[in-house]
Design a protein around this motif. Structure first.
Motif, mmCIF file in Angstrom:
data_model
loop_
_atom_site.group_PDB
_atom_site.id
_atom_site.type_symbol
_atom_site.label_atom_id
_atom_site.label_comp_id
_atom_site.label_asym_id
_atom_site.label_seq_id
_atom_site.Cartn_x
_atom_site.Cartn_y
_atom_site.Cartn_z
ATOM 1 N N GLU A 269 0.817 -1.207 0.000
ATOM 2 C CA GLU A 269 0.000 0.000 0.000
ATOM 3 C C GLU A 269 0.855 1.265 0.000
ATOM 4 O O GLU A 269 0.442 2.300 -0.498
ATOM 5 N N ARG B 20 3.939 1.594 -1.368
ATOM 6 C CA ARG B 20 4.790 1.711 -2.541
ATOM 7 C C ARG B 20 4.038 2.267 -3.735
ATOM 8 O O ARG B 20 2.903 1.885 -3.988
ATOM 9 N N SER C 55 3.175 2.439 -7.728
ATOM 10 C CA SER C 55 3.078 1.363 -8.715
ATOM 11 C C SER C 55 4.399 1.239 -9.476
ATOM 12 O O SER C 55 5.210 2.172 -9.496
ATOM 13 N N LEU C 56 4.593 0.113 -10.108
ATOM 14 C CA LEU C 56 5.810 -0.103 -10.878
ATOM 15 C C LEU C 56 5.919 0.919 -12.003
ATOM 16 O O LEU C 56 6.995 1.467 -12.253
ATOM 17 N N SER C 57 4.805 1.235 -12.659
ATOM 18 C CA SER C 57 4.854 2.226 -13.734
ATOM 19 C C SER C 57 5.222 3.604 -13.178
ATOM 20 O O SER C 57 5.953 4.365 -13.819
ATOM 21 N N GLU C 58 4.774 3.940 -11.969
ATOM 22 C CA GLU C 58 5.144 5.213 -11.336
ATOM 23 C C GLU C 58 6.635 5.220 -10.987
ATOM 24 O O GLU C 58 7.318 6.228 -11.158
ATOM 25 N N PRO D 220 5.048 -1.484 -17.782
ATOM 26 C CA PRO D 220 5.273 -0.312 -16.927
ATOM 27 C C PRO D 220 6.025 0.811 -17.653
ATOM 28 O O PRO D 220 5.768 1.993 -17.401
ATOM 29 N N GLU E 67 3.460 2.540 -19.875
ATOM 30 C CA GLU E 67 2.585 3.365 -19.042
ATOM 31 C C GLU E 67 3.309 4.626 -18.574
ATOM 32 O O GLU E 67 2.714 5.708 -18.523
#
Length: 66
Positions: free
Chosen positions: A12, A14, A16-19, A55, A58
């Protein structure tokens, strides 16, 4: 190969991987790692960041929307 992205915190907390890819790519772009006008290859970026292409794709869309 690069070290994994942020670890050690709960899911919660972290981004997102794309971010994470977006933030890292932004830093690399701002630091001059890539030349102005240089084409960015999604597959090569995914390999560079140790992720799949999704990712990275994105993250690039995030730049386009900004």
């Amino acid at each position: 190969m690069q070290a994994p992205f942020e670890t050690g915190s709960s899911i919660e907390d972290r981004p997102s991987l794309s971010e994470q890819v977006y933030r890292r790519l932004r830093l690399e772009l701002m630091s001059g790692i890539f030349q102005p006008g240089e084409r960015l290859n999604i597959s090569k970026l995914a390999e560079r960041f140790g992720t799949s292409v999704t990712p990275v794709r994105e993250a690039i869309f995030h730049f386009i929307r900004a």
